[in-house]
Motif scaffolding. Structure first.
Motif, PDB file in Angstrom:
ATOM      1  N   GLN A  72      38.539  33.853  47.464  1.00 45.45           N
ATOM      2  CA  GLN A  72      39.396  35.026  47.273  1.00 45.45           C
ATOM      3  C   GLN A  72      40.409  34.808  46.158  1.00 45.45           C
ATOM      4  O   GLN A  72      40.622  35.688  45.315  1.00 45.45           O
ATOM      5  CB  GLN A  72      40.115  35.355  48.577  1.00 45.45           C
ATOM      6  N   LEU A  73      41.045  33.641  46.115  1.00 44.74           N
ATOM      7  CA  LEU A  73      42.073  33.386  45.110  1.00 44.74           C
ATOM      8  C   LEU A  73      41.506  33.355  43.693  1.00 44.74           C
ATOM      9  O   LEU A  73      42.151  33.810  42.746  1.00 44.74           O
ATOM     10  CB  LEU A  73      42.806  32.075  45.431  1.00 44.74           C
ATOM     11  N   VAL A  74      40.300  32.864  43.545  1.00 40.14           N
ATOM     12  CA  VAL A  74      39.638  32.851  42.235  1.00 40.14           C
ATOM     13  C   VAL A  74      39.533  34.276  41.704  1.00 40.14           C
ATOM     14  O   VAL A  74      39.903  34.561  40.560  1.00 40.14           O
ATOM     15  CB  VAL A  74      38.229  32.217  42.325  1.00 40.14           C
ATOM     16  N   HIS A  75      39.039  35.175  42.539  1.00 31.66           N
ATOM     17  CA  HIS A  75      38.842  36.560  42.097  1.00 31.66           C
ATOM     18  C   HIS A  75      40.168  37.300  41.928  1.00 31.66           C
ATOM     19  O   HIS A  75      40.298  38.133  41.040  1.00 31.66           O
ATOM     20  CB  HIS A  75      37.906  37.289  43.056  1.00 31.66           C
ATOM     21  N   LEU A  78      41.380  36.063  38.537  1.00 35.88           N
ATOM     22  CA  LEU A  78      40.584  36.662  37.458  1.00 35.88           C
ATOM     23  C   LEU A  78      40.920  38.141  37.280  1.00 35.88           C
ATOM     24  O   LEU A  78      40.990  38.631  36.153  1.00 35.88           O
ATOM     25  CB  LEU A  78      39.088  36.463  37.717  1.00 35.88           C
ATOM     26  N   SER A  79      41.142  38.832  38.363  1.00 33.85           N
ATOM     27  CA  SER A  79      41.527  40.238  38.271  1.00 33.85           C
ATOM     28  C   SER A  79      42.836  40.376  37.492  1.00 33.85           C
ATOM     29  O   SER A  79      42.964  41.224  36.604  1.00 33.85           O
ATOM     30  CB  SER A  79      41.676  40.832  39.678  1.00 33.85           C
ATOM     31  N   LEU A  80      43.773  39.524  37.805  1.00 31.95           N
ATOM     32  CA  LEU A  80      45.061  39.521  37.105  1.00 31.95           C
ATOM     33  C   LEU A  80      44.893  39.184  35.626  1.00 31.95           C
ATOM     34  O   LEU A  80      45.460  39.856  34.752  1.00 31.95           O
ATOM     35  CB  LEU A  80      45.986  38.501  37.779  1.00 31.95           C
ATOM     36  N   PHE A  81      44.096  38.165  35.337  1.00 38.52           N
ATOM     37  CA  PHE A  81      43.882  37.737  33.948  1.00 38.52           C
ATOM     38  C   PHE A  81      43.240  38.857  33.125  1.00 38.52           C
ATOM     39  O   PHE A  81      43.670  39.145  32.010  1.00 38.52           O
ATOM     40  CB  PHE A  81      42.989  36.492  33.876  1.00 38.52           C
ATOM     41  N   TYR A  82      42.200  39.466  33.696  1.00 38.14           N
ATOM     42  CA  TYR A  82      41.497  40.531  32.970  1.00 38.14           C
ATOM     43  C   TYR A  82      42.397  41.756  32.778  1.00 38.14           C
ATOM     44  O   TYR A  82      42.338  42.411  31.737  1.00 38.14           O
ATOM     45  CB  TYR A  82      40.207  40.933  33.694  1.00 38.14           C
ATOM     46  N   HIS A  93      36.585  44.935  39.124  1.00 38.74           N
ATOM     47  CA  HIS A  93      35.434  44.249  39.733  1.00 38.74           C
ATOM     48  C   HIS A  93      35.907  43.013  40.499  1.00 38.74           C
ATOM     49  O   HIS A  93      35.507  42.798  41.649  1.00 38.74           O
ATOM     50  CB  HIS A  93      34.425  43.853  38.645  1.00 38.74           C
ATOM     51  N   HIS A  94      36.757  42.209  39.860  1.00 38.32           N
ATOM     52  CA  HIS A  94      37.224  40.985  40.525  1.00 38.32           C
ATOM     53  C   HIS A  94      38.183  41.302  41.670  1.00 38.32           C
ATOM     54  O   HIS A  94      38.226  40.565  42.661  1.00 38.32           O
ATOM     55  CB  HIS A  94      37.843  40.023  39.511  1.00 38.32           C
ATOM     56  N   GLY A  95      38.918  42.402  41.550  1.00 37.28           N
ATOM     57  CA  GLY A  95      39.755  42.825  42.668  1.00 37.28           C
ATOM     58  C   GLY A  95      38.912  43.154  43.889  1.00 37.28           C
ATOM     59  O   GLY A  95      39.248  42.785  45.021  1.00 37.28           O
ATOM     60  N   LEU A  96      37.794  43.834  43.657  1.00 38.62           N
ATOM     61  CA  LEU A  96      36.870  44.147  44.744  1.00 38.62           C
ATOM     62  C   LEU A  96      36.261  42.868  45.318  1.00 38.62           C
ATOM     63  O   LEU A  96      36.145  42.726  46.539  1.00 38.62           O
ATOM     64  CB  LEU A  96      35.766  45.077  44.247  1.00 38.62           C
ATOM     65  N   GLN A  97      35.889  41.944  44.444  1.00 38.97           N
ATOM     66  CA  GLN A  97      35.328  40.674  44.914  1.00 38.97           C
ATOM     67  C   GLN A  97      36.332  39.917  45.771  1.00 38.97           C
ATOM     68  O   GLN A  97      35.966  39.257  46.748  1.00 38.97           O
ATOM     69  CB  GLN A  97      34.869  39.807  43.730  1.00 38.97           C
ATOM     70  N   ALA A  98      37.611  39.992  45.413  1.00 42.00           N
ATOM     71  CA  ALA A  98      38.653  39.337  46.205  1.00 42.00           C
ATOM     72  C   ALA A  98      38.739  39.964  47.595  1.00 42.00           C
ATOM     73  O   ALA A  98      38.869  39.252  48.599  1.00 42.00           O
ATOM     74  CB  ALA A  98      40.004  39.434  45.493  1.00 42.00           C
TER      75      ALA A  98
END
Length: 149
Positions: A72-75, A78-82, A93-98
């Protein structure tokens, strides 16, 4: 020579002080010694993010994603970075993955009643019937005698 954990701890101390360049150097040293060190990889991406190097943060975040693709923390990172890099679609997309990763963690929670019983619970009090003691200071009115007596 310092242990790998001590090197990581020193890197995180520098990170917490806002000394991101020093933290990045130490985190890279940890990753050279142990390329599979997930926490160091995750922290390296965040250190680059804090410096404002969003493209490098994304690259380091993707390396963390390869180590733990369903974390969860990875995504979240990544959501924040993107998002900061201006790629809203990939950030979403990464927010949804989280969110999906958090649901996976909830699903892993024990559903067996016996397993739930081993978790901390509030103490249950035992209720026992209590007989109150006699109150000798209270006199009973004798209702058999008349009120005139």
């Amino acid at each position: 020579m310092e242990s790998l954990q001590e090197q990581y701890d020193e890197a995180m101390l520098e990170f917490s002080r806002g000394e991101y360049d020093g933290a990045i150097g130490k985190l890279k040293a940890v990753l050279e010694a142990e390329p599979q060190h997930f926490e160091a990889q995750l922290a390296l991406g965040m250190a680059h993010y804090r410096k404002g190097d969003y493209a490098i943060a994304i690259v380091e975040g993707q390396k963390a994603e390869r180590l733990r693709p369903h974390d969860q923390l990875v995504h979240t990172n990544l959501s924040l970075f993107y998002m900061k890099a201006g790629d809203k679609a990939t950030a979403e997309h990464h927010g949804l993955q989280a969110r999906i990763a958090s649901w996976r963690e909830e699903k892993k929670a024990p559903t067996d009643p016996a397993a739930e019983a081993t978790e901390l619970q509030m103490a249950k009090t035992k209720l026992e019937a209590v007989k109150f003691p006699a109150m000798p200071w209270k006199k009973k009115k004798d209702i058999s005698k008349g009120a005139n007596e």
